[in-house]
Write an enzyme that holds these catalytic residues in place. Structure first.
Site, PDB file in Angstrom:
ATOM      1  N   ASP A 116       0.833  -1.189   0.000  1.00 41.66           N
ATOM      2  CA  ASP A 116       0.000   0.000   0.000  1.00 41.66           C
ATOM      3  C   ASP A 116       0.872   1.245   0.000  1.00 41.66           C
ATOM      4  O   ASP A 116       1.924   1.289   0.635  1.00 41.66           O
ATOM      5  CB  ASP A 116      -0.938   0.004   1.216  1.00 41.66           C
ATOM      6  N   SER A 117       0.425   2.258  -0.758  1.00 42.25           N
ATOM      7  CA  SER A 117       1.079   3.558  -0.805  1.00 42.25           C
ATOM      8  C   SER A 117       2.537   3.411  -1.245  1.00 42.25           C
ATOM      9  O   SER A 117       2.801   2.922  -2.344  1.00 42.25           O
ATOM     10  CB  SER A 117       0.941   4.247   0.556  1.00 42.25           C
ATOM     11  N   ALA A 118       3.494   3.797  -0.415  1.00 42.89           N
ATOM     12  CA  ALA A 118       4.901   3.597  -0.756  1.00 42.89           C
ATOM     13  C   ALA A 118       5.186   2.128  -1.029  1.00 42.89           C
ATOM     14  O   ALA A 118       5.999   1.791  -1.901  1.00 42.89           O
ATOM     15  CB  ALA A 118       5.792   4.112   0.372  1.00 42.89           C
TER      16      ALA A 118
END
EC number: 3.1.1.1
Length: 307
Positions: A148-150
């Site tokens: 998720d995300s990074a």
């Protein structure tokens, strides 16, 4: 942007609860203080692990990992946590990984890559690549890459780098990933002041990640900078609609499908960046987490349910 209209009451309650421990001016805090407030916030939302899990902390070629097992898995999910490459670790996403293990029946290996600014790019990618190779050697199972995300950025970078180097990558599931899209257009402008993640914060984290100017033509930094998107495994990208990073998802999927690959974009209306933590309190987030879990399980079985 009329967020009062787009975001429902449950999600607003999640946003306000997050803000209680993770203030809006977090980018003005020291890195150490940012990590403290992030850890407190994650602890506030952390759910108990499901019963029946075996959890072990291991070293993957020098990279700390946490291995979750339930039963006799034949697939392994390599999971990369979010946190802007600056915060997060094995504990911040412990409950997410535990639940994915139980729901899919697959082994989950969470990767504790080095953080910025102490370790600038490409340290995070290098650790992710090292851990993924260790997983292949240690377990021999086919893989699903997720994050998720990074962590979505790292999963995509590993998937792209793995072509011709690593066998058995069956798919990737990217959750509100930052993939290096055009910050002067689209959702970056439309949602520049979105709750829980702003364009200013994205630029701050990018600066910290690099320790200087952002690299160009480096797909291990920004997967959308790649010049070749052929040969990638089946890909599912799940985005939050009220998120500056939203448009990275469809842009990445288009790059893959244009080369004849399989990619599917799921955009979650009314949700904001970081909504995995809301999966037990917000119905929209719970439904999305179920879709994420189903996607991981399907790709592990080499099923493509999106045609």
């Amino acid at each position: 942007m009329d967020y009062e209209r787009l975001i429902d009451e449950e999600t607003w309650a999640f946003i306000k609860r997050t803000a209680e421990s993770y203030p809006d001016d977090a980018v003005d805090l020291s890195i150490e203080d940012q990590r403290c407030v992030y850890n407190r916030m994650c602890q506030d939302f952390r759910q108990p692990r499901p019963v029946g899990l075996d959890v072990q902390d291991r070293s993957a070629g020098g990279v700390p990992v946490r291995v979750y097992t339930a039963g006799e898995p034949t697939r392994t999910v390599v999971y990369f946590h979010g946190g802007g490459f600056v915060v997060g670790g094995l504990d911040s996403h412990d409950d997410v990984c535990a639940e994915l293990c139980v729901q899919t029946g697959y082994r989950v290996v969470a990767v504790d890559y080095r953080l910025c600014p102490e370790h600038v790019h490409p340290a995070q990618f290098q650790d992710s690549w090292t851990a993924t190779n260790w997983v292949v050697q240690e377990f021999g199972d086919p893989l699903i890459l997720a994050g998720d995300s990074a962590g979505g950025n790292l999963a995509a970078a590993v998937a792209q780098h793995a072509r011709g180097r690593l066998e058995g990558v069956l798919g990737q599931v990217l959750i509100y990933p930052g993939l290096g899209g055009d910050t002067s257009a689209g959702s970056y402008v439309e949602h520049a002041q979105a709750p829980l993640l702003t364009l200013e914060e994205i630029r701050f984290y990018e600066k910290v990640r690099c320790g200087g100017p952002a690299p160009q033509n480096d797909p291990t930094f920004a997967p959308l900078q790649d010049i070749d998107f052929s040969g990638l495994p089946p890909t599912v990208v799940v985005t939050a609609d009220c998120d500056p990073l939203r448009d990275d998802g469809p842009a990445y999927c288009r790059k893959i499908t244009e080369t004849g690959g399989r990619a599917h974009w799921v955009n979650e209306p009314g949700l904001v960046h970081g909504y995995l933590r809301a999966r037990t309190s917000v119905k929209r987030a719970a439904d999305s987490f179920e879709r994420i879990s189903v996607a991981i399980e399907a790709l592990g079985q080499q099923i493509w349910p999106y045609d």
